[in-house]
Write an enzyme that holds these catalytic residues in place. Structure first.
Site, PDB file in Angstrom:
ATOM      1  N   THR A 182      51.254  73.923  55.004  1.00  0.00           N
ATOM      2  CA  THR A 182      50.205  72.917  54.772  1.00  0.00           C
ATOM      3  C   THR A 182      48.941  73.206  55.578  1.00  0.00           C
ATOM      4  O   THR A 182      47.832  73.001  55.100  1.00  0.00           O
ATOM      5  CB  THR A 182      50.740  71.520  55.161  1.00  0.00           C
ATOM      6  OG1 THR A 182      51.804  71.202  54.282  1.00  0.00           O
ATOM      7  CG2 THR A 182      49.677  70.459  55.065  1.00  0.00           C
ATOM      8  N   SER A 216      56.498  76.935  53.230  1.00  0.00           N
ATOM      9  CA  SER A 216      57.663  77.328  54.050  1.00  0.00           C
ATOM     10  C   SER A 216      58.988  76.990  53.374  1.00  0.00           C
ATOM     11  O   SER A 216      60.038  77.441  53.807  1.00  0.00           O
ATOM     12  CB  SER A 216      57.585  76.738  55.449  1.00  0.00           C
ATOM     13  OG  SER A 216      58.023  75.398  55.466  1.00  0.00           O
ATOM     14  N   THR A 239      55.719  73.039  57.799  1.00  0.00           N
ATOM     15  CA  THR A 239      56.590  72.227  58.669  1.00  0.00           C
ATOM     16  C   THR A 239      58.012  72.087  58.117  1.00  0.00           C
ATOM     17  O   THR A 239      58.942  71.809  58.867  1.00  0.00           O
ATOM     18  CB  THR A 239      56.009  70.809  58.865  1.00  0.00           C
ATOM     19  OG1 THR A 239      55.910  70.169  57.588  1.00  0.00           O
ATOM     20  CG2 THR A 239      54.641  70.853  59.523  1.00  0.00           C
ATOM     21  N   ASP A 240      58.180  72.296  56.806  1.00  0.00           N
ATOM     22  CA  ASP A 240      59.492  71.998  56.208  1.00  0.00           C
ATOM     23  C   ASP A 240      60.632  72.811  56.806  1.00  0.00           C
ATOM     24  O   ASP A 240      61.728  72.289  57.031  1.00  0.00           O
ATOM     25  CB  ASP A 240      59.450  72.208  54.685  1.00  0.00           C
ATOM     26  CG  ASP A 240      58.628  71.131  53.986  1.00  0.00           C
ATOM     27  OD1 ASP A 240      58.350  70.088  54.615  1.00  0.00           O
ATOM     28  OD2 ASP A 240      58.264  71.329  52.816  1.00  0.00           O
TER      29      ASP A 240
HETATM   30  N1  ASP Z   1      55.644  72.156  52.103  1.00  0.00           N
HETATM   31  C1  ASP Z   1      54.894  72.467  53.295  1.00  0.00           C
HETATM   32  C2  ASP Z   1      55.520  73.693  53.957  1.00  0.00           C
HETATM   33  O1  ASP Z   1      56.506  73.569  54.579  1.00  0.00           O
HETATM   34  C3  ASP Z   1      54.913  71.301  54.220  1.00  0.00           C
HETATM   35  C4  ASP Z   1      54.136  71.502  55.489  1.00  0.00           C
HETATM   36  O2  ASP Z   1      53.717  72.563  55.867  1.00  0.00           O
HETATM   37  O3  ASP Z   1      53.920  70.467  56.178  1.00  0.00           O
HETATM   38  O4  ASP Z   1      54.990  74.766  53.807  1.00  0.00           O
END
Ligand code: ASP
Length: 331
Positions: free
Chosen positions: A12, A54, A85-86
């Protein structure tokens, strides 16, 4: 002058809005353009290793990140990995096993909102990560929303809020308070005592699976997983409770099979870990050969530690020994 290397992987933090939804498009230089730091004192080079959500991370990517850090370890004082973050907590745990006893900081960070979005948390997370990466401290850390969390202890608990990560069963390694970076004294003492040499690993055995217990889980499916994987993490109830039917299944499997499956039992409860001695329902299982009680280990740590331990052991006994040995504050 501090020299840092930023390894950008997507997530993100580097997303732009597209007709299909948020997609990681921005590169490391575009991230750095948005973050204030003193370029007379800090030099930051970058690598665009990949640009992925991710959710698409696989263990080979952890080996790629490790390989970049290994190749450039002597040229830099600290390393930054920007990441979605995932699966960030899996990556930080994996890096903690692939790069052990680092005397330089390796910081994994991301954000809940893209760096270009108004009210983004990316700038603060990246600025704080840069500060931690300039410290004379070593190890793998997650820096997020004022927290510096040991790489093996991070857990994503929120899908939207800035305070998306917590440290499960260890105090944070450090925290930002009123712009001051305050390290945990116990961590500093342990870090000073660690005299082991830096060690990079370049293999992972991905024959690892997670079984989350739930009332009604099919015994055949459970046994099938034990038969096809080299290791299984059982997310058990509470203090490590495993229903009798599955305890018996493990015992039967171990008696009948030449194939061995290493089992690590962790808790579905977030805090305080397992205590399998406590109840009859788990007491017997903990003594079965090839069963390791996970204690304070998170699922993220157990999965990645097994991948590391299995690929670096000739026998299941030696893998068990490795899993049982605390590494990077994981027990
Ligand atoms: N879907 C995103 C990822 O993990 C979520 C994030 O980065 O907060 O790449």
């Amino acid at each position: 002058m501090k020299k840092l290397l930023l390894i950008s992987t997507g997530g993100t933090i580097s997303c732009s809005d597209t007709v299909q939804g948020l997609s990681p498009k921005l590169t490391f230089d575009e991230l750095l353009d948005k973050v204030p730091y003193n370029s007379n004192e800090i030099l930051i080079d970058g690598i665009q290793l990949m640009s992925i959500d991710s959710g698409n991370i696989i263990p080979e990517h952890w080996l790629d990140i490790t390989s970049q850090i290994k190749q450039k370890y002597d040229q830099y004082d600290g390393f930054l990995v920007t990441h979605g973050t995932d699966t960030l907590a899996y990556t930080s745990a994996a890096l903690s096993y692939l790069i052990q006893h680092s005397r330089k900081p390796i910081v994994v960070t991301g954000s809940q909102r893209p760096i270009d979005m108004e009210g983004t948390d990316a700038v603060i997370n990246l600025s704080q990560s840069i500060r931690v990466a300039c410290e004379n401290i070593g190890g793998v850390f997650v820096v997020f929303n004022n927290k510096v969390i040991h790489g093996t202890q991070a857990r994503k608990i929120k899908t939207k809020g800035d305070d998306a990560f917590i440290s499960l069963n260890r105090p944070d390694a450090a925290q930002f308070k009123n712009d001051k970076l305050l390290f945990n004294q116990q961590f500093l003492d342990e870090y000073k005592r660690d005299s082991q040499l830096l060690c990079f690993y370049d293999q992972l055995n991905t024959s690892v699976h997670v079984i989350k217990l739930f009332p009604g889980l099919n015994t055949k499916a459970f046994l099938y997983m034990l038969s096809i994987y080299d290791a299984v993490v059982i997310e058990a109830y509470g203090t490590g409770s495993i229903p009798f039917v599955f305890g018996d299944a493990i015992e039967g499997f171990q008696n009948q099979n030449k194939d061995e499956c290493l089992i690590v039992v962790v808790s579905q409860a977030m805090y305080e870990g397992t205590n399998m001695k406590l109840y009859e329902i788990s007491n017997k299982v903990r003594n079965y050969p090839n069963v390791v009680e996970g204690g304070l280990m998170s699922t993220e740590s157990a999965v990645t530690k097994l991948m590391w331990a299995l690929s670096n052991s000739k026998t299941i006994e030696s893998a068990i020994e490795k899993v049982k040995t605390p590494i990077a504050y994981d027990f």
